[in-house]
Design a protein around this motif. Structure first.
Motif, PDB file in Angstrom:
ATOM      1  N   ASP A   4       3.999  10.950  10.491  1.00  0.00           N
ATOM      2  CA  ASP A   4       5.016  11.332   9.512  1.00  0.00           C
ATOM      3  C   ASP A   4       6.418  10.910   9.952  1.00  0.00           C
ATOM      4  O   ASP A   4       7.289  10.693   9.127  1.00  0.00           O
ATOM      5  CB  ASP A   4       4.991  12.846   9.268  1.00  0.00           C
ATOM      6  CG  ASP A   4       3.769  13.276   8.465  1.00  0.00           C
ATOM      7  OD1 ASP A   4       3.175  12.431   7.772  1.00  0.00           O
ATOM      8  OD2 ASP A   4       3.410  14.456   8.555  1.00  0.00           O
ATOM      9  N   ASP A   5       6.623  10.806  11.277  1.00  0.00           N
ATOM     10  CA  ASP A   5       7.941  10.436  11.797  1.00  0.00           C
ATOM     11  C   ASP A   5       8.146   8.929  11.838  1.00  0.00           C
ATOM     12  O   ASP A   5       9.249   8.460  12.059  1.00  0.00           O
ATOM     13  CB  ASP A   5       8.124  10.990  13.214  1.00  0.00           C
ATOM     14  CG  ASP A   5       8.103  12.505  13.245  1.00  0.00           C
ATOM     15  OD1 ASP A   5       8.514  13.112  12.232  1.00  0.00           O
ATOM     16  OD2 ASP A   5       7.662  13.076  14.255  1.00  0.00           O
ATOM     17  N   ALA A   6       7.080   8.160  11.656  1.00  0.00           N
ATOM     18  CA  ALA A   6       7.168   6.703  11.756  1.00  0.00           C
ATOM     19  C   ALA A   6       7.036   6.091  10.364  1.00  0.00           C
ATOM     20  O   ALA A   6       5.949   5.737   9.947  1.00  0.00           O
ATOM     21  CB  ALA A   6       6.073   6.190  12.682  1.00  0.00           C
ATOM     22  N   PRO A   7       8.168   5.942   9.641  1.00  0.00           N
ATOM     23  CA  PRO A   7       8.098   5.455   8.266  1.00  0.00           C
ATOM     24  C   PRO A   7       7.426   4.094   8.132  1.00  0.00           C
ATOM     25  O   PRO A   7       6.761   3.818   7.151  1.00  0.00           O
ATOM     26  CB  PRO A   7       9.544   5.390   7.807  1.00  0.00           C
ATOM     27  CG  PRO A   7      10.361   6.034   8.850  1.00  0.00           C
ATOM     28  CD  PRO A   7       9.511   6.232  10.064  1.00  0.00           C
ATOM     29  N   ASP A   8       7.553   3.221   9.140  1.00  0.00           N
ATOM     30  CA  ASP A   8       6.944   1.897   9.044  1.00  0.00           C
ATOM     31  C   ASP A   8       5.420   1.975   9.055  1.00  0.00           C
ATOM     32  O   ASP A   8       4.746   1.112   8.499  1.00  0.00           O
ATOM     33  CB  ASP A   8       7.435   0.995  10.182  1.00  0.00           C
ATOM     34  CG  ASP A   8       8.901   0.635  10.011  1.00  0.00           C
ATOM     35  OD1 ASP A   8       9.446   0.880   8.913  1.00  0.00           O
ATOM     36  OD2 ASP A   8       9.493   0.126  10.966  1.00  0.00           O
ATOM     37  N   ARG A  23       1.868  10.595  -2.609  1.00  0.00           N
ATOM     38  CA  ARG A  23       2.741  11.491  -1.838  1.00  0.00           C
ATOM     39  C   ARG A  23       2.588  12.937  -2.292  1.00  0.00           C
ATOM     40  O   ARG A  23       2.550  13.855  -1.468  1.00  0.00           O
ATOM     41  CB  ARG A  23       4.209  11.068  -1.976  1.00  0.00           C
ATOM     42  CG  ARG A  23       4.560   9.680  -1.480  1.00  0.00           C
ATOM     43  CD  ARG A  23       4.767   9.579   0.010  1.00  0.00           C
ATOM     44  NE  ARG A  23       5.768  10.419   0.584  1.00  0.00           N
ATOM     45  CZ  ARG A  23       7.061  10.102   0.721  1.00  0.00           C
ATOM     46  NH1 ARG A  23       7.507   8.937   0.296  1.00  0.00           N
ATOM     47  NH2 ARG A  23       7.888  10.942   1.302  1.00  0.00           N
ATOM     48  N   LEU A  24       2.479  13.150  -3.608  1.00  0.00           N
ATOM     49  CA  LEU A  24       2.294  14.512  -4.112  1.00  0.00           C
ATOM     50  C   LEU A  24       0.941  15.072  -3.690  1.00  0.00           C
ATOM     51  O   LEU A  24       0.838  16.244  -3.310  1.00  0.00           O
ATOM     52  CB  LEU A  24       2.454  14.549  -5.635  1.00  0.00           C
ATOM     53  CG  LEU A  24       3.876  14.317  -6.143  1.00  0.00           C
ATOM     54  CD1 LEU A  24       3.877  14.135  -7.654  1.00  0.00           C
ATOM     55  CD2 LEU A  24       4.797  15.458  -5.728  1.00  0.00           C
ATOM     56  N   ARG A  25      -0.116  14.237  -3.750  1.00  0.00           N
ATOM     57  CA  ARG A  25      -1.444  14.686  -3.296  1.00  0.00           C
ATOM     58  C   ARG A  25      -1.413  15.032  -1.816  1.00  0.00           C
ATOM     59  O   ARG A  25      -1.982  16.038  -1.379  1.00  0.00           O
ATOM     60  CB  ARG A  25      -2.502  13.609  -3.554  1.00  0.00           C
ATOM     61  CG  ARG A  25      -3.136  13.701  -4.920  1.00  0.00           C
ATOM     62  CD  ARG A  25      -4.304  12.752  -5.075  1.00  0.00           C
ATOM     63  NE  ARG A  25      -3.976  11.352  -4.845  1.00  0.00           N
ATOM     64  CZ  ARG A  25      -3.349  10.580  -5.717  1.00  0.00           C
ATOM     65  NH1 ARG A  25      -2.969  11.063  -6.890  1.00  0.00           N
ATOM     66  NH2 ARG A  25      -3.078   9.325  -5.430  1.00  0.00           N
ATOM     67  N   ARG A  26      -0.775  14.195  -1.028  1.00  0.00           N
ATOM     68  CA  ARG A  26      -0.700  14.431   0.415  1.00  0.00           C
ATOM     69  C   ARG A  26       0.012  15.748   0.707  1.00  0.00           C
ATOM     70  O   ARG A  26      -0.443  16.541   1.524  1.00  0.00           O
ATOM     71  CB  ARG A  26       0.015  13.253   1.088  1.00  0.00           C
ATOM     72  CG  ARG A  26       0.149  13.419   2.580  1.00  0.00           C
ATOM     73  CD  ARG A  26       0.602  12.158   3.254  1.00  0.00           C
ATOM     74  NE  ARG A  26       1.990  11.833   2.949  1.00  0.00           N
ATOM     75  CZ  ARG A  26       2.578  10.708   3.337  1.00  0.00           C
ATOM     76  NH1 ARG A  26       1.890   9.796   4.010  1.00  0.00           N
ATOM     77  NH2 ARG A  26       3.830  10.473   3.050  1.00  0.00           N
ATOM     78  N   LEU A  27       1.113  15.976   0.031  1.00  0.00           N
ATOM     79  CA  LEU A  27       1.849  17.220   0.227  1.00  0.00           C
ATOM     80  C   LEU A  27       1.014  18.419  -0.208  1.00  0.00           C
ATOM     81  O   LEU A  27       0.937  19.432   0.502  1.00  0.00           O
ATOM     82  CB  LEU A  27       3.168  17.172  -0.549  1.00  0.00           C
ATOM     83  CG  LEU A  27       4.103  18.364  -0.399  1.00  0.00           C
ATOM     84  CD1 LEU A  27       4.481  18.591   1.060  1.00  0.00           C
ATOM     85  CD2 LEU A  27       5.345  18.152  -1.250  1.00  0.00           C
ATOM     86  N   SER A  28       0.351  18.296  -1.348  1.00  0.00           N
ATOM     87  CA  SER A  28      -0.508  19.375  -1.840  1.00  0.00           C
ATOM     88  C   SER A  28      -1.643  19.663  -0.854  1.00  0.00           C
ATOM     89  O   SER A  28      -1.943  20.825  -0.561  1.00  0.00           O
ATOM     90  CB  SER A  28      -1.067  18.995  -3.205  1.00  0.00           C
ATOM     91  OG  SER A  28      -1.929  19.996  -3.689  1.00  0.00           O
ATOM     92  N   GLU A  29      -2.264  18.611  -0.337  1.00  0.00           N
ATOM     93  CA  GLU A  29      -3.347  18.798   0.641  1.00  0.00           C
ATOM     94  C   GLU A  29      -2.846  19.492   1.896  1.00  0.00           C
ATOM     95  O   GLU A  29      -3.525  20.354   2.452  1.00  0.00           O
ATOM     96  CB  GLU A  29      -3.970  17.450   1.003  1.00  0.00           C
ATOM     97  CG  GLU A  29      -4.833  16.879  -0.091  1.00  0.00           C
ATOM     98  CD  GLU A  29      -5.335  15.471   0.224  1.00  0.00           C
ATOM     99  OE1 GLU A  29      -5.117  14.978   1.364  1.00  0.00           O
ATOM    100  OE2 GLU A  29      -5.933  14.862  -0.673  1.00  0.00           O
TER     101      GLU A  29
END
Length: 165
Positions: A4-8, A23-29
């Motif tokens: 999560d800290d490595a945007p690349d 991104r929304l699915r990832r956050l929801s999970e």
């Protein structure tokens, strides 16, 4: 450094708006995973996806699948799947509507009501944490509201079709 800290290294983040669904699915999970962990720690058998249906039935007594779907803003099929899981767990039952024999009204069983009562302190703590997260994210809910309104105005499907020409 985490992924999560490595945007690349994060394809979804690097993809920008094109990956909004991912991104929304990832956050929801991630949120659901943390909530599930908390439920396990209580020793209760409860799935985070059951929350809205159980809370609505605890507050409003018997409701149809359609009523619950409308109140939660999800599909009838989604509520039907939740209903099936809650029924297998012995937390809900249903009765035939007196005015429409094709309609079933779901209600919490005594076991479901007792579970809701036991989980209320955890739900209150989860809600307080959500308020903190929303404040820390500078009102993410307002952005989500705007996103939902934009999709309601013109669906993703219609936008893609227009971009395809």
């Amino acid at each position: 450094m985490t992924q999560d800290d490595a945007p690349d290294a994060d394809f979804s983040r690097r993809s920008g708006a094109a990956a909004i669904g991912a991104r929304l699915r990832r956050l929801s999970e991630r949120i659901d995973r943390d909530a599930s962990r908390l439920y396990r720690e209580t020793g209760e058998i409860f799935e985070q996806r059951w929350y809205g249906v159980v809370r609505l039935l605890a507050e409003q007594e018997a409701q149809s699948v359609g009523d619950l779907a409308a109140a939660l803003g999800v599909s009838h099929a989604s509520v039907s799947q939740i209903r099936d899981g809650l029924a297998r767990a012995g937390l809900i039952a249903w009765e035939t509507d007196t005015r429409n024999a094709r309609l079933r009204r779901l209600r919490l069983t005594p076991e479901g009501r007792a579970l809701a009562a036991r989980l209320t302190p955890l739900w209150n703590a989860l809600n307080a944490a959500a308020v903190e997260l929303n404040a820390e994210a500078k009102d993410a809910l307002a952005a989500i509201d705007r996103l939902e309104q934009a999709v309601a105005r013109v669906s993703l499907y219609d936008r893609v079709r227009a971009n395809l020409g």
